[in-house]
Design a protein around this motif. Structure first.
Motif, PDB file in Angstrom:
ATOM      1  N   VAL A 242      21.077   9.507 -12.025  1.00  0.00           N
ATOM      2  CA  VAL A 242      20.470  10.220 -10.907  1.00  0.00           C
ATOM      3  C   VAL A 242      19.650  11.429 -11.333  1.00  0.00           C
ATOM      4  O   VAL A 242      18.467  11.536 -11.006  1.00  0.00           O
ATOM      5  CB  VAL A 242      21.563  10.647  -9.900  1.00  0.00           C
ATOM      6  CG1 VAL A 242      20.956  11.460  -8.790  1.00  0.00           C
ATOM      7  CG2 VAL A 242      22.266   9.431  -9.355  1.00  0.00           C
TER       8      VAL A 242
ATOM      9  N   VAL B  25      15.672  12.539 -10.534  1.00  0.00           N
ATOM     10  CA  VAL B  25      15.293  13.635  -9.640  1.00  0.00           C
ATOM     11  C   VAL B  25      14.311  14.544 -10.376  1.00  0.00           C
ATOM     12  O   VAL B  25      13.319  15.004  -9.826  1.00  0.00           O
ATOM     13  CB  VAL B  25      16.536  14.425  -9.182  1.00  0.00           C
ATOM     14  CG1 VAL B  25      16.129  15.693  -8.466  1.00  0.00           C
ATOM     15  CG2 VAL B  25      17.400  13.570  -8.277  1.00  0.00           C
ATOM     16  N   MET B  26      14.572  14.779 -11.646  1.00  0.00           N
ATOM     17  CA  MET B  26      13.732  15.663 -12.454  1.00  0.00           C
ATOM     18  C   MET B  26      12.286  15.194 -12.509  1.00  0.00           C
ATOM     19  O   MET B  26      11.370  15.981 -12.375  1.00  0.00           O
ATOM     20  CB  MET B  26      14.252  15.678 -13.894  1.00  0.00           C
ATOM     21  CG  MET B  26      15.171  16.802 -14.190  1.00  0.00           C
ATOM     22  SD  MET B  26      15.466  16.758 -15.948  1.00  0.00           S
ATOM     23  CE  MET B  26      17.063  17.469 -15.981  1.00  0.00           C
ATOM     24  N   ILE B  27      12.100  13.913 -12.757  1.00  0.00           N
ATOM     25  CA  ILE B  27      10.726  13.443 -12.909  1.00  0.00           C
ATOM     26  C   ILE B  27      10.174  12.896 -11.614  1.00  0.00           C
ATOM     27  O   ILE B  27       9.100  12.322 -11.580  1.00  0.00           O
ATOM     28  CB  ILE B  27      10.601  12.389 -14.025  1.00  0.00           C
ATOM     29  CG1 ILE B  27      11.385  11.132 -13.643  1.00  0.00           C
ATOM     30  CG2 ILE B  27      11.095  12.927 -15.339  1.00  0.00           C
ATOM     31  CD1 ILE B  27      11.023   9.983 -14.517  1.00  0.00           C
ATOM     32  N   ASN B  28      10.937  13.070 -10.531  1.00  0.00           N
ATOM     33  CA  ASN B  28      10.496  12.642  -9.213  1.00  0.00           C
ATOM     34  C   ASN B  28      10.257  11.141  -9.143  1.00  0.00           C
ATOM     35  O   ASN B  28       9.165  10.682  -8.852  1.00  0.00           O
ATOM     36  CB  ASN B  28       9.248  13.436  -8.780  1.00  0.00           C
ATOM     37  CG  ASN B  28       8.987  13.281  -7.299  1.00  0.00           C
ATOM     38  OD1 ASN B  28       9.896  12.945  -6.552  1.00  0.00           O
ATOM     39  ND2 ASN B  28       7.773  13.526  -6.896  1.00  0.00           N
ATOM     40  N   GLN B  29      11.293  10.408  -9.464  1.00  0.00           N
ATOM     41  CA  GLN B  29      11.291   8.968  -9.296  1.00  0.00           C
ATOM     42  C   GLN B  29      12.451   8.633  -8.379  1.00  0.00           C
ATOM     43  O   GLN B  29      13.385   9.414  -8.283  1.00  0.00           O
ATOM     44  CB  GLN B  29      11.513   8.282 -10.649  1.00  0.00           C
ATOM     45  CG  GLN B  29      10.400   8.524 -11.644  1.00  0.00           C
ATOM     46  CD  GLN B  29       9.146   7.765 -11.307  1.00  0.00           C
ATOM     47  OE1 GLN B  29       9.207   6.653 -10.843  1.00  0.00           O
ATOM     48  NE2 GLN B  29       8.004   8.384 -11.516  1.00  0.00           N
ATOM     49  N   PRO B  30      12.419   7.480  -7.729  1.00  0.00           N
ATOM     50  CA  PRO B  30      13.568   7.112  -6.884  1.00  0.00           C
ATOM     51  C   PRO B  30      14.832   7.006  -7.728  1.00  0.00           C
ATOM     52  O   PRO B  30      14.786   6.432  -8.826  1.00  0.00           O
ATOM     53  CB  PRO B  30      13.188   5.737  -6.316  1.00  0.00           C
ATOM     54  CG  PRO B  30      11.739   5.610  -6.545  1.00  0.00           C
ATOM     55  CD  PRO B  30      11.365   6.476  -7.689  1.00  0.00           C
ATOM     56  N   VAL B  31      15.931   7.542  -7.247  1.00  0.00           N
ATOM     57  CA  VAL B  31      17.166   7.480  -8.026  1.00  0.00           C
ATOM     58  C   VAL B  31      17.790   6.098  -7.838  1.00  0.00           C
ATOM     59  O   VAL B  31      17.748   5.530  -6.760  1.00  0.00           O
ATOM     60  CB  VAL B  31      18.162   8.578  -7.616  1.00  0.00           C
ATOM     61  CG1 VAL B  31      17.648   9.929  -8.012  1.00  0.00           C
ATOM     62  CG2 VAL B  31      18.454   8.538  -6.134  1.00  0.00           C
ATOM     63  N   PRO B  32      18.347   5.529  -8.907  1.00  0.00           N
ATOM     64  CA  PRO B  32      18.871   4.158  -8.819  1.00  0.00           C
ATOM     65  C   PRO B  32      20.223   4.131  -8.127  1.00  0.00           C
ATOM     66  O   PRO B  32      21.250   3.874  -8.730  1.00  0.00           O
ATOM     67  CB  PRO B  32      18.974   3.726 -10.282  1.00  0.00           C
ATOM     68  CG  PRO B  32      19.158   4.998 -11.025  1.00  0.00           C
ATOM     69  CD  PRO B  32      18.490   6.072 -10.243  1.00  0.00           C
TER      70      PRO B  32
ATOM     71  N   SER C 195      17.719   7.157  -1.330  1.00  0.00           N
ATOM     72  CA  SER C 195      17.020   7.409  -2.579  1.00  0.00           C
ATOM     73  C   SER C 195      15.534   7.705  -2.383  1.00  0.00           C
ATOM     74  O   SER C 195      14.982   8.623  -2.986  1.00  0.00           O
ATOM     75  CB  SER C 195      17.222   6.176  -3.452  1.00  0.00           C
ATOM     76  OG  SER C 195      16.475   6.275  -4.592  1.00  0.00           O
ATOM     77  N   LEU C 196      14.897   6.941  -1.520  1.00  0.00           N
ATOM     78  CA  LEU C 196      13.449   7.100  -1.363  1.00  0.00           C
ATOM     79  C   LEU C 196      13.126   8.318  -0.524  1.00  0.00           C
ATOM     80  O   LEU C 196      12.120   8.999  -0.753  1.00  0.00           O
ATOM     81  CB  LEU C 196      12.861   5.827  -0.758  1.00  0.00           C
ATOM     82  CG  LEU C 196      13.061   4.637  -1.708  1.00  0.00           C
ATOM     83  CD1 LEU C 196      12.899   3.339  -0.988  1.00  0.00           C
ATOM     84  CD2 LEU C 196      12.108   4.738  -2.873  1.00  0.00           C
TER      85      LEU C 196
ATOM     86  N   LYS D 218      13.225  11.203  -2.876  1.00  0.00           N
ATOM     87  CA  LYS D 218      12.011  11.308  -3.675  1.00  0.00           C
ATOM     88  C   LYS D 218      10.908  11.967  -2.857  1.00  0.00           C
ATOM     89  O   LYS D 218      10.204  12.844  -3.339  1.00  0.00           O
ATOM     90  CB  LYS D 218      11.577   9.918  -4.119  1.00  0.00           C
ATOM     91  CG  LYS D 218      10.264   9.934  -4.886  1.00  0.00           C
ATOM     92  CD  LYS D 218       9.845   8.542  -5.310  1.00  0.00           C
ATOM     93  CE  LYS D 218       8.538   8.577  -6.070  1.00  0.00           C
ATOM     94  NZ  LYS D 218       7.398   8.970  -5.256  1.00  0.00           N
TER      95      LYS D 218
ATOM     96  N   PHE E 118      11.167  15.732  -2.550  1.00  0.00           N
ATOM     97  CA  PHE E 118      10.829  16.479  -3.757  1.00  0.00           C
ATOM     98  C   PHE E 118       9.397  16.204  -4.217  1.00  0.00           C
ATOM     99  O   PHE E 118       9.034  16.484  -5.340  1.00  0.00           O
ATOM    100  CB  PHE E 118      11.819  16.145  -4.876  1.00  0.00           C
ATOM    101  CG  PHE E 118      13.155  16.788  -4.682  1.00  0.00           C
ATOM    102  CD1 PHE E 118      13.240  18.136  -4.364  1.00  0.00           C
ATOM    103  CD2 PHE E 118      14.324  16.080  -4.812  1.00  0.00           C
ATOM    104  CE1 PHE E 118      14.458  18.756  -4.189  1.00  0.00           C
ATOM    105  CE2 PHE E 118      15.552  16.682  -4.628  1.00  0.00           C
ATOM    106  CZ  PHE E 118      15.618  18.023  -4.318  1.00  0.00           C
TER     107      PHE E 118
ATOM    108  N   VAL F 120       4.391  12.026 -11.789  1.00  0.00           N
ATOM    109  CA  VAL F 120       5.647  12.757 -12.022  1.00  0.00           C
ATOM    110  C   VAL F 120       5.578  14.077 -11.261  1.00  0.00           C
ATOM    111  O   VAL F 120       4.535  14.442 -10.722  1.00  0.00           O
ATOM    112  CB  VAL F 120       5.866  13.079 -13.522  1.00  0.00           C
ATOM    113  CG1 VAL F 120       6.168  11.845 -14.313  1.00  0.00           C
ATOM    114  CG2 VAL F 120       4.682  13.836 -14.086  1.00  0.00           C
ATOM    115  N   SER F 121       6.672  14.781 -11.220  1.00  0.00           N
ATOM    116  CA  SER F 121       6.629  16.115 -10.621  1.00  0.00           C
ATOM    117  C   SER F 121       5.988  17.077 -11.610  1.00  0.00           C
ATOM    118  O   SER F 121       6.133  16.919 -12.825  1.00  0.00           O
ATOM    119  CB  SER F 121       8.035  16.589 -10.259  1.00  0.00           C
ATOM    120  OG  SER F 121       8.849  16.616 -11.399  1.00  0.00           O
TER     121      SER F 121
ATOM    122  N   PHE G 122       8.183  18.596 -14.150  1.00  0.00           N
ATOM    123  CA  PHE G 122       8.518  17.807 -15.328  1.00  0.00           C
ATOM    124  C   PHE G 122       7.452  17.961 -16.394  1.00  0.00           C
ATOM    125  O   PHE G 122       7.759  18.076 -17.586  1.00  0.00           O
ATOM    126  CB  PHE G 122       8.657  16.333 -14.935  1.00  0.00           C
ATOM    127  CG  PHE G 122       9.053  15.440 -16.079  1.00  0.00           C
ATOM    128  CD1 PHE G 122      10.304  15.568 -16.655  1.00  0.00           C
ATOM    129  CD2 PHE G 122       8.183  14.490 -16.577  1.00  0.00           C
ATOM    130  CE1 PHE G 122      10.675  14.753 -17.708  1.00  0.00           C
ATOM    131  CE2 PHE G 122       8.545  13.681 -17.644  1.00  0.00           C
ATOM    132  CZ  PHE G 122       9.794  13.815 -18.197  1.00  0.00           C
TER     133      PHE G 122
END
Lengths: 377, 600
Positions: free
Chosen positions: A352, A356-363, B525-526, B529, B532, B574-575, B578
């Motif tokens: 997770v 969150v850090m790289i702004n991708q959906p968490v699995p 989850s989405l 995203k 953020f 990416v954010s 990051f």
């Protein structure tokens, strides 16, 4: 009945099938039995956790939120000197951190039959309590002229504890080498065997003598016999599970300690897991809070899966995480990053925090399912 | 033989400590020793402590000698005629100051009739155990002490007439209440401190009942009619200040209407209220964005060649304007000079504040609450005699807080307003409740203060009798108009490209760590995203070395700073945070290599 049970053998756990067997009235019709099995299976399926449900985080929230309401009190036993118990949040932290040195370790010693009814309770308690030389000594003096250490003994105390001067001499000769130990005017005089001893060394030897273990079980600082319900038991401050279990009067099945490391060493990792669950649940119950036991079980599982107890700290469970970024996001980031760089670690971004850090959906949850397509050959 | 210490230093022995202490005190009362010298004997430690050090708190008490207070009728008469003053009483030894240690030796009577043989002192007034603000709470001895603390704290935040000359002062961030009144239920402290010259609240009719759930959890219902009649109305003053600063090289700021050439020129519309001197005209109604004081500053850096060439025209715009969400009317303009002789312009804005939902009110008993609903007068409940309450207060606020004085004040206020007099509610020394009850009965009301009330909307009688009375209510300085804040889009920070923080900067509302966890716990989850996404960026990544590449929009080419041209570059989302973290890794000497795989 038997045939239906066989049908469900791989759909329901054995325990549930046995339970149905037990409760079914004799001579129930096949159709009814089938209905029962169907209903049980439906309930069983609905009680299962769905894939992608993040049980860990829910467990963390479920334990963490009531944790904010806990008090920081330490609980004192009335009338017993220096006997207090860590309770509330500090105790939970102690358990979950997997600390080896506890603030206030304690044991609950259950007894076998005639003793649990109060037989020889006081003697037994005194037998368990650790006695060092300083407990029974009135004074320690150094005779400067011939460099002997003279120890005055408290006769009354020794009588109460059933200690004879001979026993004291025996334990001194056993535990420190190189001394001549003699009885002298109801006390004990200790002289070094070596020829050239200085006063300084005599002083050091005197300090060492104070900690000589004379009787009882090492580490048990205080004992408190107690009546709980119809039964007498002994509560102690300080813990030594291994040695206590050796005593024949002790009921080894129920005797426990608050020191989970000791349980792990004496009884094994499965016992330690159960001890974590019991101890955490005890604290939460005592605070009048309500946490589902399965959350605690999950935490205990996490702490013990490796076969060795690990605390939930940066040295314990967290250091086991596979993701560099996840480890770095929890305490001492630079250490983790540099070490990862040295070994060329690869972060697969499977959990997770990294996502969150790289702004991708968490699995997790809705982020978990993906499309699988049939490839053309 | 007791040890004697002077200022905690050993100085000698006293054979008979009690006699020694008595003598010392006598000399002090006679005036031979300073009043600030305290003498205490501790019989357990058997030592005499004489203290003359500074920084000890002392309090005055009337000296009692042989079971008689030294303060006689004679003194009081002389005091009344202004023939003697307080300091004369101290000099005479009638009143003396005790510190904490000497208090331990004293036996203090609360009231004169409690003076016994062993009494050494008499309290001047029981009220003096309380401070200034706490003394202003009526019937304080019927309240829990924590509520007195809360009550006095609230009073300090109340709007009132804070200074009689407020109209000519340039205070920052102040409020003035429009129709402040003196309380009907008062204490002696209100007289002593001339409370009617600087009142801070209003007498209102208050009913203790619930109203459709809009007064639960410490909120209150306001009567719309009362507000129209001026209840809780106040003015908020806010100044704007501009100064003509001097810079090196003889350059300085200039207060004026900025030229169109000036760097950062806003728009003609924003400057429309400015007079020729660059300062706004009085009584102008301004809204957010409007300029109040026009000002230009010299360019920041003179070194570069460009600036030499265009030196005169590159002045910067530095006007003072209204920030986001602010509005008001220009009340007062002041042009003066500061200590360094620079021109200083101060403009005071005024804004009328009519009570609205979310404004904070309180009684004097720590019973603060926020307006939850404003009800038109027609819909308010009314009593048999046609009285409509100004405020409806929830009954659930009373039992757990145990503010009995709140209830007694309502009773007192009712009696006071019906009989046209002030009620003395001084703590420990108030008009007794029984007397108020009797008087209320003789005025034709129920002795216990309850009345039959009717539903304002249906006219039906309420089954319960409602406790209704008058009390002093304060409007506190926390008003929603100063705090309301929301944001959909807005300014971002330069470094992180994330939204700014705080109301003043029109900031975003942070979705923090724990809030993030709830999203995860729900498996959303989405949605997580998307939340953020505030700093999401698209960055080019070199396929060769896995480091962020460069996209040159001018030449329309992409290249990698490590591998150079001719390398495949892909774009990933990416954010921005990051991307910053990758940069920090590089500054640590680490090589963060991104390995890209196709998602599909």
């Amino acid at each position: 009945m038997e045939t239906i049970a066989k049908e469900y053998a791989d759909k329901l756990p054995k325990k549930l099938i046995d339970e149905i067997n037990e409760h079914l009235p004799k001579g129930a019709s096949q159709a009814k039995i089938r209905k029962v099995f169907e209903a049980v299976q439906k309930e069983y399926e609905s009680a299962k956790i769905s894939p992608g449900e993040c049980v860990g985080l829910i467990a963390a929230e479920s334990i963490g939120e009531p944790g904010t309401q806990m008090t920081l009190n330490t609980f004192h036993f009335a009338g017993v000197a220096e006997m207090n118990v860590t309770v509330g949040l500090p105790r939970i932290i102690e358990i979950l951190d997997g600390r080896k040195e506890l603030k206030n370790s304690m044991m609950e010693i259950y007894l076998k039959k005639p003793y649990s009814e109060g037989k020889n309770l006081k003697e037994l308690a005194l037998q368990i309590k650790e006695t060092t030389l300083s407990h029974i000594a009135t004074e320690f003096t150094i005779n400067i002229a011939d460099l002997t250490i003279e120890v005055g003994l408290d006769k009354q105390k020794m009588k109460d504890l059933g200690i004879t001067p001979a026993m004291v001499i025996a334990s001194i000769t056993k535990q420190v080498k190189g001394f001549n130990v003699k009885e002298k005017d109801g006390g004990i005089s200790v002289k070094t065997k070596s020829k050239d001893e200085s006063l300084n060394e005599a002083y050091k030897a005197k300090e060492r003598l104070k900690d000589i273990h004379v009787k009882g079980i090492l580490g048990i600082r205080q004992v408190l016999p107690l009546k709980r319900g119809d039964e007498y038991l002994i509560i102690t401050a300080g813990s030594n599970l291994g040695d206590v279990l050796q005593l024949e009067q002790v009921d080894a099945h129920r005797t426990t300690t608050s020191d989970i490391y000791e349980i792990q060493n004496v009884l094994g990792i499965e016992a330690a897991r159960q001890a974590i669950i019991n101890e955490v649940a005890k604290v939460i119950d005592s605070q009048g809070l309500n946490v589902d036991i399965r959350h605690i079980m999950l935490v205990a599982d996490g702490m013990t899966v490796s076969g060795e107890m690990r605390g939930i700290t940066r040295y314990g469970v967290v250091s086991e995480k596979s993701s560099v970024l996840a480890r770095a996001s929890f305490e001492t980031p630079i250490k983790h990053l540099i070490n990862a760089a040295l070994t060329g670690e690869v972060d697969r971004l499977t959990s997770v925090v990294e996502n969150v850090m790289i702004n991708q959906p968490v699995p997790i949850g809705t982020g978990l399912p993906g499309l699988v397509s049939k490839q053309k050959k | 033989m007791a040890e004697v210490y002077l200022n905690s230093k050993f100085v000698g022995y006293a054979d008979d400590p009690r006699e020694y202490v008595r003598k010392l005190r006598e000399t002090r009362r006679a005036g031979a020793l300073g009043q600030s010298v305290s003498v205490a004997y501790d019989p357990r430690a058997d030592r005499v402590e004489v203290e003359a050090a500074r920084g000890r708190a002392q309090r005055p008490l009337i000296v009692v000698k042989d079971g008689k207070p030294l303060l006689a009728e004679r003194h009081i008469r002389q005091l009344e005629k202004n023939e003697i003053s307080w300091s004369d009483l101290v000099k005479e030894g009638v009143v003396e100051y005790l510190d904490a240690a000497e208090e331990e030796n004293a036996t203090v009577a609360f009231f004169e009739n409690e003076v016994a043989a062993e009494t050494t002192h008499l309290e001047i007034m029981p009220l003096d155990i309380l401070g200034y603000c706490t003394s202003l709470v009526p019937y304080g001895n019927f309240n829990q002490s924590t509520r007195l603390n809360a009550g006095s704290k609230n009073q300090k935040q109340a709007l009132g007439l804070y200074a009689a000359n407020y109209a000519v002062r340039m205070d920052m961030d102040v409020n003035v209440m429009h129709h402040a009144q003196k309380p009907i239920v008062e204490t002696i402290m209100h007289d002593i401190c001339n409370y009617d010259s600087h009142p801070a609240g209003q007498n209102v009719v208050i009913a203790i009942m619930s109203y459709k759930g809009y007064n639960m959890e410490d909120s209150i219902i306001l009567n719309g009619g009362s507000i129209q009649r001026g209840f809780g109305r106040s003015t908020y003053y806010r100044p704007a200040i501009a100064e003509e600063l001097r810079y090196s090289g003889g350059l300085m700021d200039e207060v004026c209407i900025p030229d169109k050439e000036v760097k950062g020129y806003k728009s003609e519309k924003d400057y429309r209220y400015l007079e020729e001197d660059g300062i706004i005209s009085q009584e102008a109604k301004v809204k957010e964005g409007d300029v109040i004081i026009g000002k230009t500053s010299p360019p920041r850096f003179l070194s570069s060649m460009e600036d030499y060439n265009l030196a005169t025209s590159t002045r910067r715009e530095s006007s003072i304007g209204l920030k986001h969400g602010e509005e008001g009317i220009v009340d007062f303009v002041l042009i003066t000079e500061n200590e360094e002789g620079n021109k200083l312009v101060q403009v005071r804005l005024r804004d009328q504040r009519i009570p609205e939902i979310g404004d904070k009110f309180t009684s004097r008993h720590g019973q603060k609450g926020v307006a939850g609903l404003i009800v038109p007068q027609a819909d308010m409940p009314f009593s048999a005699s046609g009285i409509v309450p100004d405020i409806i207060f929830s009954p659930h606020g009373i039992p757990s807080r145990m503010t009995i004085a709140h209830l007694i004040e309502m009773l007192g206020g009712k009696v006071g307003s019906l009989s046209g007099r002030y009620i003395n509610g001084t703590t420990f020394d108030a008009e007794p409740e029984e007397k108020l009850r009797k008087e209320l009965q003789s005025l034709g009301f129920r002795e216990n203060g309850v009345e039959t009330m009717y539903n304002g909307q249906t006219g039906e009688e309420y089954q319960a009798k409602i406790y209704i009375g008058n009390m002093y209510y304060l409007k506190l300085k926390h008003m929603v108009a100063n705090k309301i804040h929301s944001r959909a889009r807005g300014p971002i920070q330069l470094l992180t490209r994330q939204p700014t923080e705080g109301r003043a900067k029109e900031g975003g509302l942070r979705l923090g760590e724990m809030e993030k966890d709830t999203f995860i716990a729900h498996g959303a989850s989405l949605l997580l995203k998307e939340r953020f996404d505030s700093d999401k960026t698209v960055v080019p990544v070199c396929e060769g070395c896995g480091i962020i590449a460069i996209k040159d929009d001018h030449k329309n080419r992409t290249y990698c700073p490590v591998c150079g041209d001719g390398v495949e570059v892909n774009f990933i989302e990416v954010s921005y945070a990051f991307k910053l973290m990758l940069d920090e890794f590089k500054s640590l000497g680490l090589y963060p290599k991104l390995e890209l795989t196709s998602k599909y």
